[in-house]
Scaffold this active site. Sequence first.
Site, PDB file in Angstrom:
ATOM      1  N   LYS A 271       0.814  -1.220   0.059  1.00  0.00           N
ATOM      2  CA  LYS A 271       0.129  -0.016   0.167  1.00  0.00           C
ATOM      3  C   LYS A 271       0.886   1.355  -0.007  1.00  0.00           C
ATOM      4  CE  LYS A 271      -4.067  -1.853   2.680  1.00  0.00           C
ATOM      5  NZ  LYS A 271      -5.090  -1.609   1.440  1.00  0.00           N
ATOM      6  N   ASP A 341      -2.767  -7.506  -1.656  1.00  0.00           N
ATOM      7  CA  ASP A 341      -3.479  -6.685  -0.722  1.00  0.00           C
ATOM      8  C   ASP A 341      -4.984  -6.960  -0.779  1.00  0.00           C
ATOM      9  OD1 ASP A 341      -4.066  -4.583   0.904  1.00  0.00           O
ATOM     10  OD2 ASP A 341      -3.866  -3.035  -0.823  1.00  0.00           O
ATOM     11  N   GLU A 343      -6.208  -9.506   0.608  1.00  0.00           N
ATOM     12  CA  GLU A 343      -6.041 -10.616   1.551  1.00  0.00           C
ATOM     13  C   GLU A 343      -7.047 -11.042   2.465  1.00  0.00           C
ATOM     14  OE1 GLU A 343      -5.608  -7.551   2.266  1.00  0.00           O
ATOM     15  OE2 GLU A 343      -6.352  -7.571   4.225  1.00  0.00           O
ATOM     16  N   ARG A 345     -10.256 -11.520   1.866  1.00  0.00           N
ATOM     17  CA  ARG A 345     -11.058 -12.576   1.485  1.00  0.00           C
ATOM     18  C   ARG A 345     -10.315 -13.910   1.421  1.00  0.00           C
ATOM     19  NH1 ARG A 345     -11.263  -9.544  -4.448  1.00  0.00           N
ATOM     20  NH2 ARG A 345     -11.294  -7.924  -2.941  1.00  0.00           N
TER      21      ARG A 345
HETATM   22  N1  BES Z   1      -7.956  -3.494   3.948  1.00  0.00           N
HETATM   23  C1  BES Z   1      -8.365  -3.359   2.695  1.00  0.00           C
HETATM   24  C2  BES Z   1      -9.615  -2.473   2.654  1.00  0.00           C
HETATM   25  C3  BES Z   1      -9.999  -1.274   3.221  1.00  0.00           C
HETATM   26  C4  BES Z   1      -9.461  -0.074   2.481  1.00  0.00           C
HETATM   27  C5  BES Z   1     -10.541  -1.142   4.353  1.00  0.00           C
HETATM   28  C6  BES Z   1      -9.534   0.921   2.907  1.00  0.00           C
HETATM   29  C7  BES Z   1     -10.587   0.021   4.986  1.00  0.00           C
HETATM   30  C8  BES Z   1     -10.040   1.089   4.382  1.00  0.00           C
HETATM   31  C9  BES Z   1      -8.302  -4.579   1.909  1.00  0.00           C
HETATM   32  O1  BES Z   1      -7.546  -5.459   2.420  1.00  0.00           O
HETATM   33  C10 BES Z   1      -7.778  -4.141   0.588  1.00  0.00           C
HETATM   34  O2  BES Z   1      -6.704  -3.805   0.776  1.00  0.00           O
HETATM   35  N2  BES Z   1      -8.574  -4.006  -0.457  1.00  0.00           N
HETATM   36  C11 BES Z   1      -8.252  -3.932  -1.871  1.00  0.00           C
HETATM   37  C12 BES Z   1      -8.633  -4.742  -2.709  1.00  0.00           C
HETATM   38  C13 BES Z   1      -7.913  -4.614  -4.097  1.00  0.00           C
HETATM   39  C14 BES Z   1      -6.494  -4.953  -3.972  1.00  0.00           C
HETATM   40  C15 BES Z   1      -8.701  -5.567  -5.021  1.00  0.00           C
HETATM   41  C16 BES Z   1      -8.769  -2.540  -2.099  1.00  0.00           C
HETATM   42  O3  BES Z   1      -9.742  -1.977  -1.654  1.00  0.00           O
HETATM   43  O4  BES Z   1      -8.131  -1.448  -2.655  1.00  0.00           O
HETATM   44 ZN    ZN Z   2      -7.205  -5.724   4.289  1.00  0.00          ZN
HETATM   45 ZN    ZN Z   3      -5.464  -5.334   1.869  1.00  0.00          ZN
END
Ligand code: BES
Ligand code: ZN
Ligand code: ZN
Length: 491
Positions: A271, A341, A343, A345
């Site tokens: 990230k 990222d 992860e 799921r």
């Molecule tokens: N933990 C994040 C989702 C998240 C983002 C929660 C912002 C709270 C605030 C999750 O693991 C994630 O990183 N999801 C990615 C998925 C993508 C790589 C398909 C996302 O939402 O960008």
């Molecule tokens: Zn996450």
């Molecule tokens: Zn993530």
Amino acid sequence: MKNLMDTYKIKFTNSSGYKNIIVGIDNNFTLKDGSVALEAAVKSRIDTFLSANSQDKEKKVLNFSLYENGIEQVYLVNVDEKDNATLIERFAAIGQKIRSAKTADIALYAWKDSASNGTLLPAIEGFLLGTYVFKGYKKEKGYQVDFSGLDIVLADAEQTSELTTELDEIKALVSGTFLTRDLVNEPANIINPSGMERVAHDLAQSGEWKIDVLDQQAIIKKGMNLLNSVGMGSVEKPRLVHLSYRPQGAKKTIAIVGKGVTYDTGGYSLKPQNAMYGMKSDMGGAGTCYGVVSAIAKAGIKVNIDVYTPLVENMVSDRATKPGDVFVGYNGRSVEIENTDAEGRLILADALSYAAEQKPDCILDMATLTGAIVIALGDEIFAAFTKEEEIFKGLDAAAKLSAEKVWRMPLEESYKKGLKSDVADCKNVGGRAGGAITAALFLSEFVGDVPWCHLDIAPTAFSDSNSALLPKGGTGNPVRSIYRWLKSQQS
Ligand code: BES
Ligand code: ZN
Ligand code: ZN
């Protein structure tokens, strides 16, 4: 697990002599009758204030300094609306004001019929929720609030045992909510997978819950390779905590599953720094489960409950998953990891198929799963994905009683094509468009034919702004909705 709520003393009384009082007013901007415990002099000063400020008639919550009969501050709340959410919101605003006013001496004057018409308890619930503060780690120790409890002056009603039981339930709910807020607010070096496991052991001890922890060895042995793939990059080993509750007389069995990523760096799909800060909140799903467990442990409900919290830290190391790696999950499905990222799921997939194996009546999972749902719904509404009309209706009703907001999202089957992989049964991301939906569709592959509902709580679990019900940091939303929904499943 003691938290701020457990330090409060809340009691019904018919005494007087408080420095700070909360009273109900009505739509005519007059003192709600029933607050007869007030001295005549105080009542008339309040009447005078209200008529002198009739231009503020639209205000539902206000306060003024009195200095009469030993009373310093009077808090006025319009209690003419009977729906729970409105009352919870208004009294949360008062709770928040009083928290920063630093006062210990406070009484809520019950207005006429409030104990019997169901308006008193949501008022208390809202008020208590508004008083939350995180203890933190500053040199000056403690909660930094003088507020230590609430006296409820019952003038027109008897303190019945039913009322006391209802108050106990509200206390249990607020305490569970505060636990979840604390867990989310704790830094990730404290609330890591072993920290979460410790909390689960504490919870199991405090109630009639059995605990079973699968450590990394057991996880690998069982073939939960998706769960392991997310956690194996950290020295903090992954685990799957299973708490179960079997009260007498229960008929239904419900499984709840919560995403417990105690920190989400993104892994090798790292990230950017502004998106990483705050990712200590990525255990919000598991934290919500523990809040619900805590509330049930105190209040008790007649439903069998299994709680599954997969706990991992998503890190970068020589043992971490690389984009393109393939793992076979507990249910035999192979998954290509296109993006490390995505992860949440993966750990949910194995926990869901493990839960589904027991054939519960239904499975409810909760997770801070996608950024996409935050874009879709903003920061006050969480999402529900389910094919079960009844489950959604029940959750929506429970949320309305709790001043929490849920919106139903589609499980559009045709979007599954986005999850096709060249080398495995599927991959773990389905593209940017409809990102929250493809994440939910991914999960749907792991629940078999068990009725299932997925909650994406990324919008509400953690708040960047500070409101009375969604305080900055961990919010504890939607602990109360889930508790109330589970309770509605009693038979
Ligand atoms: N933990 C994040 C989702 C998240 C983002 C929660 C912002 C709270 C605030 C999750 O693991 C994630 O990183 N999801 C990615 C998925 C993508 C790589 C398909 C996302 O939402 O960008
Ligand atoms: Zn996450
Ligand atoms: Zn993530």
